[in-house]
Design an enzyme around this catalytic site. Structure first.
Site, PDB file in Angstrom:
ATOM      1  CE1 TYR A 136      -3.406  -2.758   0.820  1.00  0.00           C
ATOM      2  CE2 TYR A 136      -4.603  -0.723   1.202  1.00  0.00           C
ATOM      3  CZ  TYR A 136      -4.597  -2.079   0.964  1.00  0.00           C
ATOM      4  OH  TYR A 136      -5.783  -2.746   0.879  1.00  0.00           O
ATOM      5  CE  LYS A 186       2.118 -17.549  -2.474  1.00  0.00           C
ATOM      6  NZ  LYS A 186       1.293 -18.762  -2.623  1.00  0.00           N
ATOM      7  CG  ASP A 218      -1.757 -20.253  -1.226  1.00  0.00           C
ATOM      8  OD1 ASP A 218      -1.252 -20.236  -0.086  1.00  0.00           O
ATOM      9  OD2 ASP A 218      -1.214 -20.841  -2.194  1.00  0.00           O
ATOM     10  CG  ASP A 242      -8.323  -4.821   1.607  1.00  0.00           C
ATOM     11  OD1 ASP A 242      -9.334  -4.386   2.207  1.00  0.00           O
ATOM     12  OD2 ASP A 242      -8.180  -4.746   0.370  1.00  0.00           O
ATOM     13  CG  ASP A 246     -13.968  -7.155   1.825  1.00  0.00           C
ATOM     14  OD1 ASP A 246     -13.702  -6.412   2.792  1.00  0.00           O
ATOM     15  OD2 ASP A 246     -14.467  -6.741   0.759  1.00  0.00           O
TER      16      ASP A 246
HETATM   17  C1  IPM Z   1     -10.656  -1.156   3.576  1.00  0.00           C
HETATM   18  C2  IPM Z   1     -10.625  -0.612   2.166  1.00  0.00           C
HETATM   19  C3  IPM Z   1      -9.410   0.270   1.961  1.00  0.00           C
HETATM   20  C4  IPM Z   1      -8.187  -0.616   2.063  1.00  0.00           C
HETATM   21  C5  IPM Z   1      -9.368   1.081   0.652  1.00  0.00           C
HETATM   22  C6  IPM Z   1     -10.608   1.884   0.436  1.00  0.00           C
HETATM   23  C7  IPM Z   1      -8.174   1.983   0.618  1.00  0.00           C
HETATM   24  O1  IPM Z   1     -10.709  -1.643   1.242  1.00  0.00           O
HETATM   25  O2  IPM Z   1     -10.632  -0.370   4.523  1.00  0.00           O
HETATM   26  O3  IPM Z   1     -10.735  -2.376   3.738  1.00  0.00           O
HETATM   27  O4  IPM Z   1      -7.778  -1.256   1.065  1.00  0.00           O
HETATM   28  O5  IPM Z   1      -7.611  -0.680   3.146  1.00  0.00           O
HETATM   29 MN    MN Z   2     -11.177  -3.566   2.134  1.00  0.00          MN
END
Ligand code: IPM
Ligand code: MN
Ligand code: NAD
Length: 347
Positions: A136, A186, A218, A242, A246
């Site tokens: 990042y 990884k 993975d 990240d 999700d």
């Molecule tokens: C999160 C988002 C952010 C990230 C983006 C919007 C920069 O996906 O907070 O999970 O990748 O950290």
């Molecule tokens: Mn995210």
């Protein structure tokens, strides 16, 4: 009286922040709120996604409650002006290096999970995601190769101090829970990950009571859907964290359920749902506000020393869900406001 910076942002951000605010107001906690624009909304209003006044408010505040940023009409802007730079800038400027993303299945939500109910029921983990480094924040750019081809690059990097400080937090988090830490990397391919693994092992000497394991990312993605109940605390880098969070959210019912805390080395924190601005449902009162309300609970606990109020708020969300309150993402029909009402009633 503690000052809360309210940064609603874009898309469903203002909708979910409004519900968190209503719930906090109803709890009579003696908080003051100051609101400021951020993300695409701030860019449209004043030409920058993270205005100086917004950053100043974030610095002055005792805690920050953040909605979401992201606006498809801004996707063609030069990167430094895009809405996402606001959240990345806040994380970096305020040295919020530790991102706690708890994922657990609230009783009653088994049918909302993408997994079989008996597999989903066992989910109770915290993903500890490093937030100030990795690919990042490494050197990045676009250039032209000798052959005249366009080339994009983003350098993945960590130094050992950055790994050590998040590793300590991972071990400390595990110490307060079931005592199991899984470090995800990884290392079979990436030097960044080899350093990560080496340093995590070094830090583990300070925490003999924690059972440390290592897993390739993975495999972790696969294990999260095969048997998510095996995880207590996961510690991982910015990018892997990240993606895995999700994924974990949908295992636990919905991305609309997962809160987060982004912490610096003291108690200062930014609290936000893990989801984004959801342009596909923005303005339709469909967003689930629970992730933001649960983020507010984390704020009460981690930054404001109000653990009892945090417990009360989390219990109210649980009671509302147990009573059948569901937004569309959970298979129900409630609007954002009606879901907020259900939490208020439970409070
Ligand atoms: C999160 C988002 C952010 C990230 C983006 C919007 C920069 O996906 O907070 O999970 O990748 O950290
Ligand atoms: Mn995210
Ligand atoms: P997203 O998280 O916004 O949405 C993904 C999917 O989940 C969409 O279908 C959305 O409708 C649904 N969803 C998300 N939150 C929900 C909620 N509370 N209730 C019900 N459904 C919900 O991810 P995306 O679509 O990839 O990104 C949209 C924008 O948000 C992009 O600009 C992205 O950069 C940004 N983003 C910002 C943050 C942040 O501010 N921290 C986080 C992630 C994405």
């Amino acid at each position: 009286m503690p000052l809360i910076a309210l940064l609603p942002g874009d898309g469903i951000g203002p909708e979910v922040i409004a519900e968190a605010r209503r719930v906090l107001d109803a709890m009579s906690l003696d908080l003051t709120f100051e609101e400021a624009p951020v993300g695409g909304a701030a860019y449209q209003a004043g030409g920058h996604p993270l205005p100086a006044a917004t950053l100043d408010l974030a610095r002055r505040a005792d805690a920050i409650l953040f909605g979401a940023v992201g606006d498809p009409t801004c996707d063609a802007l030069e990167r430094s002006l895009r809405p996402e730079q606001a959240i990345l800038g806040l994380r970096k400027e305020l040295a919020l290096f530790a991102n706690l993303r708890p994922a657990k299945l609230f009783p009653g939500l088994e049918d909302a999970s993408a997994l079989r109910p008996e597999v989903a029921a066992a989910i109770d983990m915290v993903i500890v995601r490093e937030l100030n480094g990795d690919v990042y924040f490494g050197e990045k750019g676009m250039r032209t190769t000798a052959a005249g081809l366009r080339e994009g690059y983003d350098v993945m990097r960590y130094d050992e101090s950055e790994v050590a400080r998040i590793a300590h937090l991972g071990f400390q988090t595990a110490t307060k829970r079931a005592g199991k830490l899984c470090s995800v990397d990884k290392a079979n391919v990436l030097e960044t990950s080899q350093l990560w693994r080496d340093v995590v092992i070094e830090v583990s000497a300070h925490y003999p009571q924690v059972a440390l394991t290592h897993m390739y990312v993975d495999n972790c993605a696969m294990q999260l859907v095969r048997d998510p109940g095996q995880f207590d605390v996961i510690v991982t880098g910015n990018l892997f964290g990240d993606i895995l969070s999700d994924q974990a959210s949908m295992c636990a019912g919905s991305i609309g359920m997962l809160p987060s805390a982004s912490l610096d080395a003291s108690a200062k924190g930014l609290y936000e749902p893990i989801h984004g601005s959801a342009p596909d449902i923005a303005g339709q009162s469909k967003a689930n506000p629970c992730a933001t309300i649960l983020s507010a609970a984390m704020m009460l606990r981690h930054s404001l020393g109000m653990a009892e109020a945090a417990d009360r708020l989390e219990a109210a969300v649980g009671a509302a869900l147990a009573g059948g309150a569901r937004t569309a993402d959970l298979g129900g029909t409630l609007s954002t406001r009606a879901m907020g009402d259900a939490v208020l009633v439970a409070l």
